[in-house]
Design a protein around this motif. Structure first.
Motif, short mmCIF file in Angstrom:
data_model
loop_
_atom_site.label_atom_id
_atom_site.label_comp_id
_atom_site.label_asym_id
_atom_site.label_seq_id
_atom_site.Cartn_x
_atom_site.Cartn_y
_atom_site.Cartn_z
N ARG A 8 0.82 -1.21 0.00
CA ARG A 8 0.00 0.00 0.00
C ARG A 8 0.86 1.26 0.00
N SER A 9 2.00 1.20 0.68
CA SER A 9 2.83 2.40 0.81
C SER A 9 3.94 2.49 -0.21
N SER A 10 4.16 1.43 -1.00
CA SER A 10 5.28 1.41 -1.93
C SER A 10 5.05 2.34 -3.11
N SER A 11 6.11 2.99 -3.55
CA SER A 11 6.04 3.82 -4.75
C SER A 11 5.76 2.98 -5.98
N ALA A 12 6.16 1.70 -5.95
CA ALA A 12 5.94 0.82 -7.09
C ALA A 12 4.45 0.63 -7.35
N THR A 13 3.66 0.59 -6.31
CA THR A 13 2.22 0.41 -6.47
C THR A 13 1.61 1.58 -7.26
N LEU A 15 3.38 3.57 -9.30
CA LEU A 15 4.00 3.65 -10.62
C LEU A 15 3.50 2.58 -11.58
N ALA A 16 2.99 1.48 -11.04
CA ALA A 16 2.61 0.34 -11.89
C ALA A 16 1.62 0.72 -12.99
N PRO A 17 0.52 1.42 -12.70
CA PRO A 17 -0.41 1.78 -13.80
C PRO A 17 0.24 2.70 -14.83
N LEU A 18 1.09 3.62 -14.36
CA LEU A 18 1.74 4.54 -15.29
C LEU A 18 2.70 3.80 -16.21
N LEU A 19 3.51 2.89 -15.64
CA LEU A 19 4.46 2.14 -16.46
C LEU A 19 3.73 1.23 -17.44
N THR A 20 2.68 0.58 -16.98
CA THR A 20 1.91 -0.30 -17.86
C THR A 20 1.32 0.47 -19.04
N ALA A 59 14.72 1.88 -11.12
CA ALA A 59 15.74 2.68 -10.43
C ALA A 59 15.10 3.85 -9.69
N THR A 60 14.12 4.48 -10.31
CA THR A 60 13.43 5.61 -9.67
C THR A 60 12.67 5.16 -8.43
N ALA A 61 11.92 4.06 -8.57
CA ALA A 61 11.18 3.56 -7.42
C ALA A 61 12.14 3.09 -6.32
N GLY A 62 13.26 2.48 -6.72
CA GLY A 62 14.25 2.07 -5.72
C GLY A 62 14.82 3.27 -4.98
N ALA A 63 15.11 4.37 -5.70
CA ALA A 63 15.61 5.58 -5.06
C ALA A 63 14.57 6.15 -4.10
N TRP A 64 13.32 6.08 -4.51
CA TRP A 64 12.24 6.57 -3.65
C TRP A 64 12.21 5.79 -2.34
N GLU A 65 12.31 4.48 -2.44
CA GLU A 65 12.28 3.66 -1.22
C GLU A 65 13.52 3.90 -0.37
N ILE A 86 16.39 -5.10 5.64
CA ILE A 86 15.44 -3.99 5.57
C ILE A 86 15.10 -3.69 4.11
N ALA A 87 16.11 -3.77 3.23
CA ALA A 87 15.92 -3.36 1.85
C ALA A 87 15.05 -4.33 1.05
N VAL A 88 15.25 -5.61 1.26
CA VAL A 88 14.58 -6.59 0.40
C VAL A 88 13.05 -6.46 0.44
N PRO A 89 12.42 -6.39 1.63
CA PRO A 89 10.95 -6.23 1.61
C PRO A 89 10.50 -4.94 0.94
N LEU A 90 11.29 -3.87 1.11
CA LEU A 90 10.91 -2.61 0.49
C LEU A 90 11.06 -2.65 -1.03
N LEU A 91 12.04 -3.42 -1.51
CA LEU A 91 12.32 -3.47 -2.95
C LEU A 91 11.56 -4.58 -3.67
N ALA A 92 10.95 -5.49 -2.94
CA ALA A 92 10.20 -6.57 -3.59
C ALA A 92 9.10 -6.02 -4.50
N PRO A 93 8.29 -5.04 -4.05
CA PRO A 93 7.28 -4.49 -4.97
C PRO A 93 7.90 -3.80 -6.19
N VAL A 94 9.09 -3.20 -6.02
CA VAL A 94 9.76 -2.55 -7.15
C VAL A 94 10.18 -3.60 -8.17
#
Length: 425
Positions: A8-13, A15-20, A59-65, A86-94
């Motif tokens: 819910r809080s990830s930037s990837a969530t 960004l997903a519609p925009l990237l698609t 890369a952008t979403a990773g930088a955001w996280e 700490i990083a892996v759970p945050l980067l999994a949605p990315v």
């Protein structure tokens, strides 16, 4: 943190519609422009073009996280967990974001090519995922060091430059180190050169190893040394694998995959062609017509672009028209390049090529309109005029022009006088 909270809080969530939408609407034409129908390596290879846009998104979403992690002082609130933990759970949605972007690209190219025979080259997918992971980790580390307002656009820009710009750089092999050069793959008689893909894979693994060291090793001196070793090893190994590769890193497909008849002529086709019976019947008839004109035609007609002695390359297509088959056989009877002497002196035979090849494909039975569209009305008219001459004069004209294409002293022969208003057969 619960996974639903991470998502819910990830930037990837977000960004997903925009990237698609970006891949599906703005990149689709470029993705599908050069897909070879019915061929899996081409379908997935063409999808690799989307890495130029999907990797920067990761890369952008990773930088955001990474910036969120630093701003929230997460490392201080969870001292029992390593930086990697700490990083892996945050980067999994990315990472899922990147996989989704490539899945959309693959769906577009697969729907355009409709590959059927054979198995998809899953190695390409592995290369994509490792490259996306490398960009994700690199963006995360950048976000941990710089404020969000700086790290996100810098990560986007750097990632795009690294993936897209080497394709226009010299030497040519440099471009394969970042994406593997898979987007130029492949025609039916080609397979990917896995040296190029391995080059990108090794460099991405070096970046990932450096990121893991940066997130786990506590000693600053040891961390700096190990990061340098990982990046340097990745660069050296990647460059060694890519060195000397051409712009299109492909290799000839194994001829064991050809499906050949036991008749005369022997016709060998790739399994992906849609109309094998039509191709074999048309090629056989075209060969018979050329033989009737007095020409010597090989007894083996193949789709292998590097035919063995005694075989003729008739073309590489998946859904040809009968005219294309006849043209392919006619073209195969002329040399594919000028003689060596043309590099140092004038080559008068150059003017003989187009009228001669037009005569060959007309003699093989190709449609006159298709011939005019391909070779031009003027040269096609010359070939048609030759076709109205007696058969012996046609053969003499062809033999003379064939010799003119082999040396730098013979001039093209003029068309012989017509015998009758009709076309000789």
């Amino acid at each position: 943190m619960l996974w639903r909270t991470v998502l819910r809080s990830s930037s990837a969530t977000w960004l997903a519609p925009l990237l698609t939408a970006f891949v599906a609407l703005l990149v689709s034409d470029d993705l599908t422009a050069n897909v070879t129908p019915s061929y899996w390596p081409s379908a997935l290879g063409s999808a690799s073009f989307a890495l130029n846009f999907v990797a920067p998104a990761c890369a952008t979403a990773g930088a955001w996280e990474g910036a969120r992690c630093t701003r929230g002082a997460v490392a201080h609130w969870a001292p029992a967990r390593s930086g990697l933990g700490i990083a892996v759970p945050l980067l999994a949605p990315v990472f899922v974001l990147g996989a989704l972007g490539m899945a959309v690209a693959s769906a577009l190219t697969i729907s355009a090519g409709h590959p059927g025979a054979g198995m998809p080259p899953v190695g390409m997918v592995l290369v994509w995922l490792v490259i996306l992971a490398a960009h994700t980790f690199a963006g995360f580390l950048l976000g941990r060091r710089l404020p969000l307002v700086i790290s996100a656009p810098v990560a986007l820009l750097l990632s795009f430059v690294v993936t897209a710009y080497p394709a226009a750089m010299e030497p040519l092999w440099l471009r394969h180190m970042v994406t593997g050069g898979l987007s130029s793959c492949c025609t039916l008689d080609q397979t990917p050169n896995w040296r190029a893909a391995a080059s990108a894979l090794v460099l991405a693994l070096g970046v990932i190893a450096a990121a893991v060291v940066a997130l786990t090793v506590l000693s600053r001196r040891a961390r700096t040394a190990l990061i340098g070793v990982a990046v340097l090893a990745g660069l050296v190994a990647s460059g060694w694998l890519a060195y000397g590769l051409p712009a299109g890193p492909v290799t000839a497909r194994s001829t064991d995959e050809l499906q050949c008849t036991s008749t005369t002529p022997k016709v060998c086709l790739w399994p992906e062609v849609n109309k094998p019976v039509m191709i074999r019947v048309t090629a056989t008839d075209a060969r018979h017509r050329l033989q009737q004109a007095g020409l010597t035609v090989p007894a083996e007609l193949t789709m292998d672009s590097n035919p063995r002695p005694g075989a003729a390359f008739i073309g590489t297509w998946t859904d040809p028209t009968p005219s294309q088959v006849r043209m392919g056989l006619g073209i195969s009877l002329l040399p594919g390049r000028p003689p060596a002497c043309a590099d140092t002196q004038q080559f008068p035979g150059a003017d003989a090529y187009v009228p001669t090849v037009a005569w060959l494909v007309l003699t093989a039975g190709a449609d006159p309109q298709d011939v005019a569209n391909r070779f031009g009305p003027q040269d096609s008219a010359i070939a048609a005029k030759v076709r109205r001459a007696p058969p012996t004069q046609q053969l003499a004209w062809f033999t003379h022009n064939r010799q003119a294409l082999n040396d730098c002293t013979t001039h093209p022969a003029p068309p012989p006088p017509a015998d009758t208003p009709g076309v000789s057969r």
